[in-house]
Design a protein around this motif. Structure first.
Motif, short mmCIF file in Angstrom:
data_model
loop_
_atom_site.label_atom_id
_atom_site.label_comp_id
_atom_site.label_asym_id
_atom_site.label_seq_id
_atom_site.Cartn_x
_atom_site.Cartn_y
_atom_site.Cartn_z
N UNK A 125 0.83 -1.20 0.00
CA UNK A 125 0.00 0.00 0.00
C UNK A 125 0.87 1.25 0.00
N UNK A 126 1.90 1.26 0.83
CA UNK A 126 2.79 2.43 0.91
C UNK A 126 3.62 2.58 -0.36
N UNK A 127 4.13 1.46 -0.87
CA UNK A 127 4.99 1.50 -2.05
C UNK A 127 4.23 2.00 -3.28
N UNK A 128 3.01 1.51 -3.47
CA UNK A 128 2.25 1.92 -4.65
C UNK A 128 1.55 3.26 -4.45
N UNK A 129 1.36 3.68 -3.19
CA UNK A 129 0.83 5.03 -2.93
C UNK A 129 1.86 6.07 -3.38
N UNK A 130 3.14 5.80 -3.12
CA UNK A 130 4.18 6.72 -3.57
C UNK A 130 4.31 6.68 -5.09
N UNK A 131 4.08 5.51 -5.70
CA UNK A 131 4.10 5.42 -7.16
C UNK A 131 2.96 6.25 -7.75
N UNK A 132 1.80 6.21 -7.11
CA UNK A 132 0.67 7.03 -7.56
C UNK A 132 0.96 8.51 -7.37
N UNK A 133 1.59 8.84 -6.24
CA UNK A 133 1.91 10.24 -5.95
C UNK A 133 2.89 10.80 -6.97
N UNK A 134 3.81 9.96 -7.42
CA UNK A 134 4.79 10.40 -8.43
C UNK A 134 4.30 10.14 -9.85
N UNK A 135 3.01 9.81 -9.97
CA UNK A 135 2.34 9.63 -11.26
C UNK A 135 2.96 8.52 -12.10
N UNK A 136 3.42 7.47 -11.43
CA UNK A 136 3.87 6.28 -12.14
C UNK A 136 2.69 5.37 -12.45
N UNK A 137 1.66 5.45 -11.61
CA UNK A 137 0.41 4.71 -11.84
C UNK A 137 -0.75 5.68 -11.59
N UNK A 138 -1.90 5.34 -12.15
CA UNK A 138 -3.06 6.22 -12.02
C UNK A 138 -3.83 5.98 -10.74
N UNK A 139 -3.75 4.76 -10.20
CA UNK A 139 -4.42 4.47 -8.94
C UNK A 139 -3.70 3.34 -8.23
N UNK A 140 -3.88 3.28 -6.93
CA UNK A 140 -3.21 2.28 -6.11
C UNK A 140 -4.07 1.02 -6.07
N UNK A 141 -3.58 -0.11 -6.64
CA UNK A 141 -4.40 -1.33 -6.67
C UNK A 141 -4.65 -1.92 -5.29
N UNK A 142 -3.80 -1.57 -4.31
CA UNK A 142 -3.97 -2.13 -2.96
C UNK A 142 -5.24 -1.58 -2.31
N UNK A 143 -5.68 -0.40 -2.76
CA UNK A 143 -6.92 0.18 -2.22
C UNK A 143 -8.12 -0.71 -2.50
N UNK A 144 -7.99 -1.58 -3.49
CA UNK A 144 -9.10 -2.45 -3.88
C UNK A 144 -9.09 -3.79 -3.17
N UNK A 145 -8.07 -4.01 -2.34
CA UNK A 145 -7.90 -5.31 -1.68
C UNK A 145 -7.99 -5.14 -0.16
N UNK A 146 -8.91 -5.85 0.45
CA UNK A 146 -9.06 -5.76 1.90
C UNK A 146 -7.82 -6.29 2.60
N UNK A 147 -7.44 -5.63 3.67
CA UNK A 147 -6.30 -6.07 4.46
C UNK A 147 -6.65 -7.39 5.15
N UNK A 148 -5.73 -8.37 5.15
CA UNK A 148 -6.02 -9.65 5.82
C UNK A 148 -6.47 -9.44 7.25
N UNK A 149 -7.44 -10.20 7.65
CA UNK A 149 -7.97 -10.08 9.01
C UNK A 149 -6.96 -10.64 10.01
N UNK A 150 -6.75 -9.91 11.08
CA UNK A 150 -5.77 -10.31 12.07
C UNK A 150 -6.34 -11.42 12.95
#
Length: 399
Positions: free
Chosen positions: A137-162
């Motif tokens: 999530x952090x790695x691809x959020x920075x990629x989105x911020x630097x306009x390497x990708x248009x959206x963060x794919x991790x936002x579409x995936x629920x975090x594993x339940x603890x």
């Protein structure tokens, strides 16, 4: 509107015209999907992005290339060394082997789920998988911020339940038995310090004699810092630690004092961890005895490793190994980790009737957003009485 067509492989496709390149040449962005509905959805999203930005990328780095850049240029300069090491482990062992060759602009939710599924099938814990989700999530959020990708794919995936984990905490009787058994261990003074303060591993093995007096100053901890190539990889050596121009990876403003090799004294990660706790019996007597028997060392450390008669700071992993051996020798069959001793201390303080605010002050568990740099004498006396109460519950009046 760009025309939709079927390509030679049977995919639905569309070519979106982009502004001409520096040489005046024609530029187009191709989109292909198996489903025409999916293609239309993606086409509309890309056209909206083109209208908003005025241009779009036609090339993209791989996940592995971006991860390398991200770790070097962003993470290593802003995160604490322990966090850097944790991120690198997740990336090298779980993310890159699965999706490292995927282009950033081709990433989707399925790729993220694939990483997490592989980790689950390997039997890795929900906590570790949650960490991997956070790293991506952090790695691809920075990629989105630097306009390497248009959206963060991790936002579409629920975090594993603890998963709910059962902590292996020592009972009062087991703690008493361990304190009695410690006399047979060369690390007796160190283990007693863990149980009677609730301090973290790095805080105890990093204790210096000049921070032990009427109180114990826990404002430093011992950690291993990672090396980076100082030659930008030109030396050709695979390990940064072998590089003649090697340097330690530390973020700007990070306080640290070098001891030996990769071992440093560093500041706790939060001001709540900068605490001073009263030194009461039996620990006062234990540490007074330890001081008399202490091995002299150039760092003034209270606890050291002595291999071949040469003192050295205790590596964090070595401390864990030594604890496991001592625990087993004392007949504790449950897998009580060294870090679990902090929970034992909390339980002992609670059993002694100590209020939760004081417990949080002693073990540094507070999450309040106020400054903890100053401790009043009244607060110190409150902690002193709490530690005396805990010692009494263990059957100690003096050591």
């Amino acid at each position: 509107m760009p025309e939709i067509f079927k390509d030679s492989r049977g995919y639905w496709a569309v070519a979106i015209e982009l502004p001409a390149g520096p040489d005046g040449g024609r530029r187009r962005k191709y989109i292909r999907r198996r489903s025409k509905t999916d293609l239309v959805e993606e086409r509309d999203r890309v056209l909206a992005a083109l209208d908003r930005k005025g241009d779009l990328r036609t090339s993209s780095p791989s996940v592995e290339a971006w991860a390398d850049y991200w770790m070097t240029e962003i993470v290593a300069k802003t995160r604490r060394p322990k966090t850097v090491a944790s991120y690198r482990s997740v990336i090298e062992n779980h993310i890159v082997p699965v999706i490292g060759g995927t282009r950033l602009d081709k990433l989707n939710a399925a790729a993220v789920r694939k990483v997490l599924a592989r980790m689950e099938s390997a039997g890795l814990s929900s906590t570790y998988r949650r960490n991997a989700h956070g790293v991506m999530a952090a790695m691809f959020a920075d990629a989105e911020r630097e306009e390497k990708i248009d959206r963060n794919p991790v936002d579409l995936v629920l975090r594993p339940r603890k998963a709910v984990a059962d902590l292996e905490v020592l009972s009062v009787e087991e703690a008493q038995r361990l304190l009695e058994a410690f006399s047979a261990s060369p690390d007796a003074y160190m283990w007693a310090t863990f149980i009677l303060t609730g301090a973290r591993r790095g805080e105890v093995i990093g204790l210096e004699w000049d921070r032990i007096g009427e109180d114990i100053d826990l404002s430093w901890q011992l950690q291993r810092l990672e090396y980076a190539h100082g030659c930008r990889g030109r030396c050709g050596l695979p390990r940064p630690s072998e590089c003649p121009k090697r340097r330690f990876i530390v973020p700007e403003g990070f306080e640290h004092r070098h001891l030996q090799g990769g071992l440093h004294l560093t500041r706790p990660k939060s001001r709540a961890g900068w605490r001073i706790i009263p030194l009461v019996d039996p620990l006062r007597s234990i540490l007074n005895t330890a001081r008399e028997a202490a091995t002299e060392n150039p760092w003034g450390l209270a606890f050291v490793s002595a291999r071949a008669g040469v003192p050295a700071p205790i590596d964090p992993d070595e401390a864990t190994t030594r604890w496991n051996a001592t625990r087993d020798a004392a007949g504790i069959e449950r897998p009580v980790r060294l870090h679990d001793l902090r929970h034992t201390t909390v339980d002992l303080l609670d059993a002694a009737g100590v209020d939760m605010d004081t417990i949080m002050d002693i073990v540094g568990h507070s999450t309040r957003a106020m400054s903890r740099e100053y401790r009043s004498k009244a607060n110190r006396e409150r902690m002193r009485q709490a530690l005396l109460a805990m010692s009494g519950s263990l059957g100690y009046d003096a050591y």
